[in-house]
Design a protein around this motif. Structure first.
Motif, PDB file in Angstrom:
ATOM      1  N   ILE A 375     -28.098  44.921 -31.514  1.00  0.00           N
ATOM      2  CA  ILE A 375     -27.265  45.223 -32.774  1.00  0.00           C
ATOM      3  C   ILE A 375     -27.233  43.901 -33.900  1.00  0.00           C
ATOM      4  N   GLY A 376     -28.014  42.992 -33.649  1.00  0.00           N
ATOM      5  CA  GLY A 376     -28.278  41.858 -34.711  1.00  0.00           C
ATOM      6  C   GLY A 376     -27.443  40.825 -34.601  1.00  0.00           C
ATOM      7  N   ILE A 377     -26.665  40.532 -33.307  1.00  0.00           N
ATOM      8  CA  ILE A 377     -26.358  39.198 -33.019  1.00  0.00           C
ATOM      9  C   ILE A 377     -27.041  38.450 -32.632  1.00  0.00           C
ATOM     10  N   GLN A 378     -27.071  37.159 -33.327  1.00  0.00           N
ATOM     11  CA  GLN A 378     -28.188  35.958 -32.807  1.00  0.00           C
ATOM     12  C   GLN A 378     -27.724  35.364 -31.863  1.00  0.00           C
ATOM     13  N   SER A 379     -26.440  34.927 -31.870  1.00  0.00           N
ATOM     14  CA  SER A 379     -25.834  33.915 -30.957  1.00  0.00           C
ATOM     15  C   SER A 379     -24.560  34.280 -30.107  1.00  0.00           C
ATOM     16  N   ASP A 380     -24.672  33.969 -29.067  1.00  0.00           N
ATOM     17  CA  ASP A 380     -23.091  34.275 -28.023  1.00  0.00           C
ATOM     18  C   ASP A 380     -22.489  33.195 -27.791  1.00  0.00           C
ATOM     19  N   GLN A 381     -21.126  33.105 -27.420  1.00  0.00           N
ATOM     20  CA  GLN A 381     -20.345  31.809 -27.162  1.00  0.00           C
ATOM     21  C   GLN A 381     -19.504  32.393 -25.868  1.00  0.00           C
ATOM     22  N   THR A 382     -19.948  33.680 -25.239  1.00  0.00           N
ATOM     23  CA  THR A 382     -19.120  33.947 -24.006  1.00  0.00           C
ATOM     24  C   THR A 382     -18.968  33.201 -22.633  1.00  0.00           C
ATOM     25  N   ARG A 383     -20.035  32.147 -22.447  1.00  0.00           N
ATOM     26  CA  ARG A 383     -19.988  31.602 -21.192  1.00  0.00           C
ATOM     27  C   ARG A 383     -19.188  30.384 -21.463  1.00  0.00           C
ATOM     28  N   GLY A 384     -17.899  30.483 -20.886  1.00  0.00           N
ATOM     29  CA  GLY A 384     -17.124  29.441 -20.751  1.00  0.00           C
ATOM     30  C   GLY A 384     -15.727  29.750 -19.830  1.00  0.00           C
ATOM     31  N   PRO A 385     -15.042  28.770 -19.333  1.00  0.00           N
ATOM     32  CA  PRO A 385     -14.420  29.034 -18.331  1.00  0.00           C
ATOM     33  C   PRO A 385     -12.994  29.960 -18.893  1.00  0.00           C
ATOM     34  N   SER A 386     -12.508  30.660 -17.970  1.00  0.00           N
ATOM     35  CA  SER A 386     -11.171  31.398 -18.125  1.00  0.00           C
ATOM     36  C   SER A 386      -9.969  30.842 -17.557  1.00  0.00           C
ATOM     37  N   LYS A 387      -9.949  29.851 -16.606  1.00  0.00           N
ATOM     38  CA  LYS A 387      -8.808  29.558 -15.883  1.00  0.00           C
ATOM     39  C   LYS A 387      -8.866  27.860 -16.131  1.00  0.00           C
ATOM     40  N   LYS A 388      -7.643  27.307 -15.713  1.00  0.00           N
ATOM     41  CA  LYS A 388      -7.324  25.858 -15.813  1.00  0.00           C
ATOM     42  C   LYS A 388      -8.035  25.093 -14.967  1.00  0.00           C
ATOM     43  N   GLY A 389      -8.359  25.488 -13.795  1.00  0.00           N
ATOM     44  CA  GLY A 389      -9.140  24.746 -12.774  1.00  0.00           C
ATOM     45  C   GLY A 389     -10.547  24.780 -12.917  1.00  0.00           C
ATOM     46  N   ASN A 390     -11.125  25.389 -13.893  1.00  0.00           N
ATOM     47  CA  ASN A 390     -12.597  25.313 -13.806  1.00  0.00           C
ATOM     48  C   ASN A 390     -13.213  25.065 -15.230  1.00  0.00           C
ATOM     49  N   VAL A 391     -12.257  24.129 -15.968  1.00  0.00           N
ATOM     50  CA  VAL A 391     -12.784  23.854 -17.383  1.00  0.00           C
ATOM     51  C   VAL A 391     -14.084  22.767 -17.193  1.00  0.00           C
ATOM     52  N   GLY A 392     -14.663  22.608 -18.196  1.00  0.00           N
ATOM     53  CA  GLY A 392     -15.790  21.567 -18.154  1.00  0.00           C
ATOM     54  C   GLY A 392     -17.247  22.007 -18.126  1.00  0.00           C
ATOM     55  N   PHE A 393     -18.205  21.441 -17.344  1.00  0.00           N
ATOM     56  CA  PHE A 393     -19.575  21.858 -17.241  1.00  0.00           C
ATOM     57  C   PHE A 393     -19.689  22.852 -16.137  1.00  0.00           C
TER      58      PHE A 393
END
Length: 566
Positions: A375-393
């Motif tokens: 559909i023409g999206i060149q970049s995604d940002q979905t991969r990140g934490p959803s909870k308080k205890g798994n933030v970071g790398f």
């Protein structure tokens, strides 16, 4: 110095054999890593070509016995080969045995680096001399030492540089998970991250360890503290550069960012509640902070009058794809395209290049990336934490990367740039507090990556503590030398930079290249500095700096007039 001829060998016959058995060949990702690092190389598929190269990086070893003989002869006659946890065939020939370590930590430059598979060779007496460095520990940092991390075997006139760890597999496994997302991930034992919430999302497929890979801040906030994947990449590249220099050669490569920029910060927002006042409040805060950000818009969106203001202020309008059933959304390419078409219509934005999924919803392995391509999206940002205890790398990286497909797609590289985030809504009561800001900025700076923070507009509007947290992120980042870019700026830069190809070195020492991108920096590794030129240190070696200047492609982003030059 002459430029080293570096080849990356991947045996096509073995790859096809493995794909036919439904097995992944993540070794294909080696070439993508080198491309992102701006390292010039030539793909090799036939062992008869080996003798044309000074150094061969062995991504996937040969399947046929005669090709293995060619590889042995190449080294024996003076060639250098770098491999990653492979070549059991050589172990048998050298009178050694190979065994499997299923998970642990490599120790390299006094750092512990997580891995999933290592293949050390026995320490039995051998007719071949070996120089060893680093070590691998089984299971945990305190585990039993089970051999060296890097072995340099003298074979005839040449050298086999053998990493005992499957580094490529470790990088892919951290960035994208070790299996497709088909079920909830395991919750944190301390109750800080209930991944078992009945919603399939990106962090359900994380590959870190709750106990061994998290630290706590001064306030007790747990976070994944180490960008292991980025550090493995640095170890690989550093070793390659030092190997080249030891041969009296050099290997110019492209620096990550434009001249004058060491690392980047990024702020994105998800519109969610779509409250107009929250949009105006966010615009005011961003103007006060003097940064531009990425606005991920979810249906039904803001009032029509707001979009031109977002655009005029230099911010990016992006999609916030909503597949949540409770909101009437669903997981399909058709639905994602329908929502993108809606955003084009209501925002008047012709070019929308970025997306982040609502609730970080994610299923299977590469479906989202396929849909983005379609559909023409060149970049995604979905991969990140959803909870308080798994933030970071959580995914081992803060660098943008192009994901790799599963075996059923022959492990092709998706034409979608993933820019993951580290945390969201700092200082919101149910999420992480401001004690995580400095650790995140410090680590991202160490690997010269992108420190990406997500702040929802509605929380910036309703929660004074969240508003102050954003200001603190910006203040601390600027004090540490960060530059703030939007998602489309990062996407545009990475794509233009990776199109630039280094071809060779002219007699006077200047590097020749094609598709030059104004502002780019070419790094030329040297054994030692002299009085000519400017030098910088990259990957543990000194590099002479060559800037790409006039007469090349100038980078201007529509609506922002942002030029990447001095």
């Amino acid at each position: 110095m002459r430029m080293a001829r570096v080849g990356v060998y991947l045996d096509k016959e073995r790859a096809i054999h493995n794909w036919g058995r439904g097995e992944n060949v993540f070794e294909c990702y080696c070439s993508s890593l080198f491309q992102y690092a701006g390292i010039p190389f030539t793909p090799i598929e036939e062992t008869k070509q080996l003798h044309h190269f000074d150094i061969v990086v062995l991504a996937l070893p040969p399947l046929k016995l005669e090709d293995t003989e060619d590889l042995w002869d190449y080294i024996h006659s003076g060639g250098s080969v770098i491999s990653f946890g492979t070549l059991g065939e050589f172990a048998r020939r050298m009178g050694l045995k190979e065994y499997l370590i299923d998970g642990g930590y490599g120790v390299y430059n006094q750092q512990f680096l997580r891995f999933f598979h290592a293949f050390p060779w026995t320490a039995s007496p051998s007719l071949f001399h070996c120089q060893k460095s680093g070590e691998i520990k089984s299971g945990s940092r305190e585990g039993r030492s089970t051999g060296a991390l890097l072995e340099k075997w003298d074979i005839g006139k040449g050298i086999l540089h053998r990493w005992t760890v499957d580094i490529i597999g470790a990088i892919v496994g951290m960035q994208q998970g070790r299996e497709p997302v088909t079920k909830d991930g395991p919750p944190a034992p301390d109750g800080t991250a209930n991944l078992d919430d009945g919603l399939l999302k990106a962090d359900d497929g994380f590959a870190m360890d709750w106990e061994m890979d998290r630290l706590r801040t001064s306030t007790g906030q747990p976070y994944f503290s180490v960008p292991y994947a980025d550090l493995w990449k640095e170890a690989m590249i550093s070793h390659l550069m030092k190997t080249v220099l030891d041969q009296g050669l050099t290997l110019p490569f492209l620096d990550y960012w434009p001249d004058g920029i060491e690392q980047l910060a990024m702020v994105s927002h998800d519109s969610d509640v779509n409250d107009d006042e929250s949009a105006y409040t966010t615009l005011a805060i961003l103007e006060e902070c003097d940064i531009h950000s990425t606005w991920c818009m979810m249906e039904p969106g803001y009032s029509p009058a707001i979009y031109p203001v977002i655009r005029q202020k230099g911010h990016e309008i992006a999609l916030h794809y909503n597949a949540r059933k409770e909101d009437g959304g669903f997981w399909s390419e058709f639905e994602m395209k329908r929502q993108l078409d809606w955003l084009h219509t209501v925002s008047g934005e012709e070019s929308i290049v970025s997306n982040k999924n609502h609730y970080t919803i994610f299923q299977n392995w590469g479906e989202l990336f396929e849909w983005c391509e379609s559909i023409g999206i060149q970049s995604d940002q979905t991969r990140g934490p959803s909870k308080k205890g798994n933030v970071g790398f959580l995914f081992g990286t803060c660098h943008p990367y192009f994901p790799i497909a599963w075996a059923d797609k022959q492990n092709r590289i998706y034409d979608v740039l993933e820019i993951g985030f580290l945390t969201q809504d700092v200082n919101l009561s149910r999420l992480a507090d401001t004690s995580i800001i400095k650790p995140f900025l410090t680590k991202a700076k160490e690997v010269r990556g992108v420190a990406h923070f997500l702040f929802h507009q509605i929380h910036l509007y309703r929660e004074p503590t969240v508003k102050e947290a954003l200001k603190q992120v910006v203040r601390q980042a600027k004090e540490m030398g960060y530059h703030f870019w939007t998602g489309d700026q990062i996407n545009e830069w990475v794509r233009r930079r990776t199109r630039m190809k280094i071809q060779g070195i002219m007699p006077e020492g200047e590097v020749e290249y094609t598709d030059g991108c104004l502002g780019a920096v070419i790094c030329i590794p040297v054994k030692q500095k002299d009085n000519s030129g400017t030098y910088i240190e990259r990957f543990g070696v000194y590099c002479k700096k060559q800037k790409v200047g006039a007469g090349t492609e100038e980078m201007v982003l529509p609506g922002k007039e942002t030029k990447f030059h001095e």
